[in-house]
Design a protein around this motif. Structure first.
Motif, PDB file in Angstrom:
ATOM      1  N   GLU A 383       0.842  -1.208   0.000  1.00 51.85           N
ATOM      2  CA  GLU A 383       0.000   0.000   0.000  1.00 51.85           C
ATOM      3  C   GLU A 383       0.876   1.256   0.000  1.00 51.85           C
ATOM      4  OE1 GLU A 383      -3.502   2.301   2.538  1.00 51.85           O
ATOM      5  OE2 GLU A 383      -2.592   0.481   3.350  1.00 51.85           O
ATOM      6  N   ASN A 384       1.933   1.245   0.808  1.00 54.91           N
ATOM      7  CA  ASN A 384       2.820   2.397   0.858  1.00 54.91           C
ATOM      8  C   ASN A 384       3.519   2.614  -0.489  1.00 54.91           C
ATOM      9  OD1 ASN A 384       3.968   4.521   2.592  1.00 54.91           O
ATOM     10  ND2 ASN A 384       5.902   3.473   2.219  1.00 54.91           N
ATOM     11  N   PHE A 385       3.859   1.525  -1.157  1.00 57.03           N
ATOM     12  CA  PHE A 385       4.478   1.600  -2.484  1.00 57.03           C
ATOM     13  C   PHE A 385       3.506   2.235  -3.476  1.00 57.03           C
ATOM     14  CE2 PHE A 385       5.481  -0.263  -6.643  1.00 57.03           C
ATOM     15  CZ  PHE A 385       6.847  -0.012  -6.744  1.00 57.03           C
ATOM     16  N   PHE A 386       2.258   1.817  -3.419  1.00 60.91           N
ATOM     17  CA  PHE A 386       1.220   2.383  -4.297  1.00 60.91           C
ATOM     18  C   PHE A 386       1.065   3.885  -4.039  1.00 60.91           C
ATOM     19  CE2 PHE A 386      -3.085   3.826  -5.033  1.00 60.91           C
ATOM     20  CZ  PHE A 386      -3.417   3.280  -6.270  1.00 60.91           C
ATOM     21  N   VAL A 387       0.940   4.243  -2.762  1.00 54.79           N
ATOM     22  CA  VAL A 387       0.769   5.655  -2.408  1.00 54.79           C
ATOM     23  C   VAL A 387       1.973   6.474  -2.853  1.00 54.79           C
ATOM     24  CG1 VAL A 387       0.621   7.257  -0.459  1.00 54.79           C
ATOM     25  CG2 VAL A 387      -0.819   5.210  -0.498  1.00 54.79           C
ATOM     26  N   ASN A 388       3.171   5.902  -2.717  1.00 55.07           N
ATOM     27  CA  ASN A 388       4.383   6.598  -3.132  1.00 55.07           C
ATOM     28  C   ASN A 388       4.378   6.879  -4.633  1.00 55.07           C
ATOM     29  OD1 ASN A 388       7.196   7.565  -2.844  1.00 55.07           O
ATOM     30  ND2 ASN A 388       7.681   5.716  -4.008  1.00 55.07           N
ATOM     31  N   ASN A 389       3.916   5.905  -5.430  1.00 56.55           N
ATOM     32  CA  ASN A 389       3.857   6.103  -6.877  1.00 56.55           C
ATOM     33  C   ASN A 389       2.916   7.246  -7.247  1.00 56.55           C
ATOM     34  OD1 ASN A 389       5.699   4.149  -7.622  1.00 56.55           O
ATOM     35  ND2 ASN A 389       4.162   2.546  -7.947  1.00 56.55           N
ATOM     36  N   ILE A 390       1.739   7.252  -6.632  1.00 57.99           N
ATOM     37  CA  ILE A 390       0.770   8.320  -6.927  1.00 57.99           C
ATOM     38  C   ILE A 390       1.296   9.660  -6.437  1.00 57.99           C
ATOM     39  CG2 ILE A 390      -1.576   9.123  -6.518  1.00 57.99           C
ATOM     40  CD1 ILE A 390      -1.409   6.648  -8.299  1.00 57.99           C
ATOM     41  N   ASN A 391       1.888   9.658  -5.255  1.00 57.98           N
ATOM     42  CA  ASN A 391       2.457  10.879  -4.685  1.00 57.98           C
ATOM     43  C   ASN A 391       3.550  11.448  -5.598  1.00 57.98           C
ATOM     44  OD1 ASN A 391       3.097  12.912  -2.796  1.00 57.98           O
ATOM     45  ND2 ASN A 391       4.572  11.593  -1.761  1.00 57.98           N
ATOM     46  N   SER A 392       4.423  10.582  -6.084  1.00 54.89           N
ATOM     47  CA  SER A 392       5.508  11.029  -6.962  1.00 54.89           C
ATOM     48  C   SER A 392       4.975  11.597  -8.263  1.00 54.89           C
ATOM     49  CB  SER A 392       6.456   9.857  -7.261  1.00 54.89           C
ATOM     50  OG  SER A 392       7.062   9.387  -6.086  1.00 54.89           O
ATOM     51  N   TYR A 393       3.947  10.953  -8.790  1.00 58.15           N
ATOM     52  CA  TYR A 393       3.344  11.433 -10.040  1.00 58.15           C
ATOM     53  C   TYR A 393       2.771  12.845  -9.861  1.00 58.15           C
ATOM     54  CZ  TYR A 393       0.751  11.298 -14.437  1.00 58.15           C
ATOM     55  OH  TYR A 393       0.280  11.575 -15.704  1.00 58.15           O
ATOM     56  N   LEU A 394       2.093  13.063  -8.756  1.00 59.33           N
ATOM     57  CA  LEU A 394       1.516  14.381  -8.484  1.00 59.33           C
ATOM     58  C   LEU A 394       2.596  15.417  -8.205  1.00 59.33           C
ATOM     59  CD1 LEU A 394      -1.508  13.294  -6.247  1.00 59.33           C
ATOM     60  CD2 LEU A 394      -1.651  14.253  -8.548  1.00 59.33           C
ATOM     61  N   ASN A 395       3.619  15.018  -7.451  1.00 53.16           N
ATOM     62  CA  ASN A 395       4.712  15.945  -7.128  1.00 53.16           C
ATOM     63  C   ASN A 395       5.410  16.448  -8.381  1.00 53.16           C
ATOM     64  OD1 ASN A 395       5.813  14.352  -4.006  1.00 53.16           O
ATOM     65  ND2 ASN A 395       4.079  15.672  -4.442  1.00 53.16           N
ATOM     66  N   LYS A 396       5.593  15.556  -9.367  1.00 51.56           N
ATOM     67  CA  LYS A 396       6.245  15.953 -10.618  1.00 51.56           C
ATOM     68  C   LYS A 396       5.416  16.987 -11.375  1.00 51.56           C
ATOM     69  CE  LYS A 396       8.776  11.619 -11.217  1.00 51.56           C
ATOM     70  NZ  LYS A 396       8.881  10.333 -11.978  1.00 51.56           N
ATOM     71  N   ARG A 397       4.150  17.055 -11.064  1.00 58.34           N
ATOM     72  CA  ARG A 397       3.256  18.037 -11.690  1.00 58.34           C
ATOM     73  C   ARG A 397       2.943  19.186 -10.734  1.00 58.34           C
ATOM     74  NH1 ARG A 397       3.731  13.522 -13.576  1.00 58.34           N
ATOM     75  NH2 ARG A 397       3.373  12.998 -15.754  1.00 58.34           N
TER      76      ARG A 397
END
Length: 547
Positions: A383-397
């Motif tokens: 779950e933390n890995f999933f959240v990290n992926n979404i978080n990183s995607y948003l941060n890049k934007r």
């Protein structure tokens, strides 16, 4: 000694009475000479209570023509015009140069972002500010003053002279509304937003997706709304229908009923843009929430391949989540994020990440393969890995990710803003803030306004304190507060109004940082509830007003 003391006491008393009579006579003469009415004992009931409010010794008679500074933005001019017109405080309004306007402004860069000063003298009204947001809050306070102007037998209106210095204690004063369980028209949401701005609430979080419905148009994946936007009446709908036979406030809004047995609908992207533009004009940031990987049943119903099982369903406690192990799911989710981001200029984006049912992940080959490949240890790590992926995607934007406190993974926490709600874990907010992460505080017990409203709930909210229940909080990492409405049993505007008012008034004094006197607050509510009723809102009248 006793006789001498009594004589001195009587002499002093006579002197004081003579002085008081002379002072009263002199003030009366001053009032006559300046054509000013005497000061009324009635104070202005301002919510949230300003940090500092001092009344002058006189009242100011409102001119028949009120001039407003052209330096005030047109949207704020319209707010003033509405209050003056609706309450007939003046016969007409002019827009003039700042230096000659009756309502003028002054910039003072030493003031903080949301700070303002309001000075009402015998000749004019001045709002001092450093930013447009501070100016707006000064205008919202002035509106409350103008709407409480007193009329004379001649039909003239007057307001007290006063001086206000005001600034919020907390930068985050939010309101969260669930639109997945039951919807509300955007016209009504605008009306609520306008009211929230009057009370200096500065953020709205729209809960746009959940198991019960998908409420925002995603053009690349239309089935999210055409399929996921509708449901057969669920247990809460059935309960509302049952209760509505004896209580009309539980009647489901028929605009969102299809075929007599389905509930749903959605907001188009153009409608969302229009709402965000309106909210921004009244100083409110609109934050989208797309809940994932749990609470995703509406999307999975439309696109079953998103889950581990190829269908939507229910686990031991919560719904089947998105399959975190399928790499092909991420582009689908990114499509959603991309379209939503274009509609909301807010730098914040809430991804939910609460109440994730992980049993499917334990049995899913894709999930278990990913756990092994990334050395994630278990489904919590997944779950933390999933959240990290979404978080990183948003941060890049250039978006700042938000998530419920369920997403806080102590072993490897994500750089996010956490919204704390689970009050049965009273140390959670302390743990997160001690780790250095920002928290928006909206715990279940006081800031969830969905339970049956009562005077006891209202007083508990107003008197909220962190201690002794919520220990160890690093208060410098508390961004502020957020009130929350879940709408399982709130199927229409009438019922929503009963939950909102007067709870919002109590909440905003807590969030502004000036809630201190319950008895004083109770006295304010009579005028404010009358005002809300005049504006067309349904309200709950507390017992202390009925008495």
């Amino acid at each position: 000694m006793k006789t001498q003391y009594s004589l001195i006491k009587r002499t002093s008393l006579i002197t004081l009475l003579i002085t008081a009579l002379f002072t009263t006579y002199s003030c009366a003469n001053d009032d006559d000479n300046n054509s000013q009415p005497n000061i009324s004992s009635k104070n202005i009931e301002i919510i949230p209570q300003p940090v500092s409010l001092e009344y002058g010794s006189q009242r100011i008679e409102m001119p028949s023509v009120v001039s407003i500074s052209k330096d005030i933005p047109s949207t704020m001019q319209k707010l003033l015009e509405k209050s003056i017109t609706d309450y007939k405080v003046a016969s007409s309004i002019n827009i003039e140069k700042n230096e000659s306007a009756f309502i003028s402004t002054k910039i003072d860069n030493s003031l903080s972002e949301e700070e303002y000063e309001l000075d009402i003298t015998q000749k004019s009204i001045l709002i001092t500010h450093s930013t447009q947001q501070g100016l707006l809050w000064g205008i919202q306070t002035l509106r409350q003053v103008l709407m409480q102007a007193e009329s004379s037998t001649k039909g003239d209106f007057s307001i007290p002279t006063l001086s206000i210095k005001d600034t919020p204690k907390y930068a985050w004063r939010g309101f969260h509304i669930d639109l997945a369980r039951h919807m509300f028209s955007l016209d009504y949401l605008k009306k609520v937003t306008d009211c929230l701005s009057l009370y200096k609430i500065n953020k709205i979080q729209l809960h746009l997706t959940d198991d019960q419905g998908w409420r925002i148009e995603i053009k690349k994946h239309p089935n999210l709304t055409t399929v996921g936007g509708w449901r057969h009446f669920d247990e809460y709908d059935e309960e509302c229908i049952k209760l509505s036979h004896t209580d009309a406030s539980y009647t489901i809004d028929e605009r969102y009923i299809r075929n007599g047995k389905e509930y749903g609908g959605f907001y188009t992207q153009d409608e969302i843009k229009d709402f965000v533009t309106f909210a921004t004009s009244v100083g409110i940031e609109v934050i989208p929430e797309i809940d994932m990987p749990g609470h995703f049943s509406a999307a999975i119903k439309a696109y079953p391949e998103l889950s581990c099982t190829g269908s939507s369903g229910w686990g031991e406690e919560f719904s089947y989540p998105v399959c975190a192990g399928k790499a092909k799911n991420h582009p689908f989710l990114y499509d959603i994020l991309d379209e939503v981001m274009t509609l909301f200029p807010s730098k914040h984006f809430h991804i939910g990440a609460d109440e994730v049912e992980k049993n499917n992940w334990k049995k899913c080959e894709d999930c278990q393969r990913l756990i092994a490949e990334e050395n994630l240890m278990n489904v919590e790590g997944l779950e933390n890995f999933f959240v990290n992926n979404i978080n990183s995607y948003l941060n890049k934007r250039e978006k700042s990710t938000m998530a419920w406190d369920d997403a806080f993974y102590k072993k490897e926490p994500q750089e996010m803003i956490y919204t704390y709600w689970r009050d049965w874990l009273p140390n959670q907010a302390g743990t997160i803030t001690q780790a250095g992460f920002p928290v928006v505080f909206m715990e279940w017990g006081n800031f969830y306004l969905s339970a049956t409203p009562s005077d006891e709930q209202l007083q508990s909210l107003y008197n909220f304190k962190f201690e002794p229940k919520f220990k160890g909080i690093v208060k410098s990492n508390i961004l502020g507060f957020q009130a929350c409405i879940w709408t399982e049993m709130i199927p229409n505007e009438q019922k929503l109004g009963h939950h909102l008012f007067p709870s919002i008034q109590a909440y905003t004094e807590v969030a502004w940082g000036t809630a201190s006197n319950w008895d004083s607050f109770k006295k304010k509510m009579n005028w404010h509830l009358k005002h809300l009723t005049k504006e067309g809102f349904y309200v709950r009248t507390p017992d202390f007003i009925k008495k």
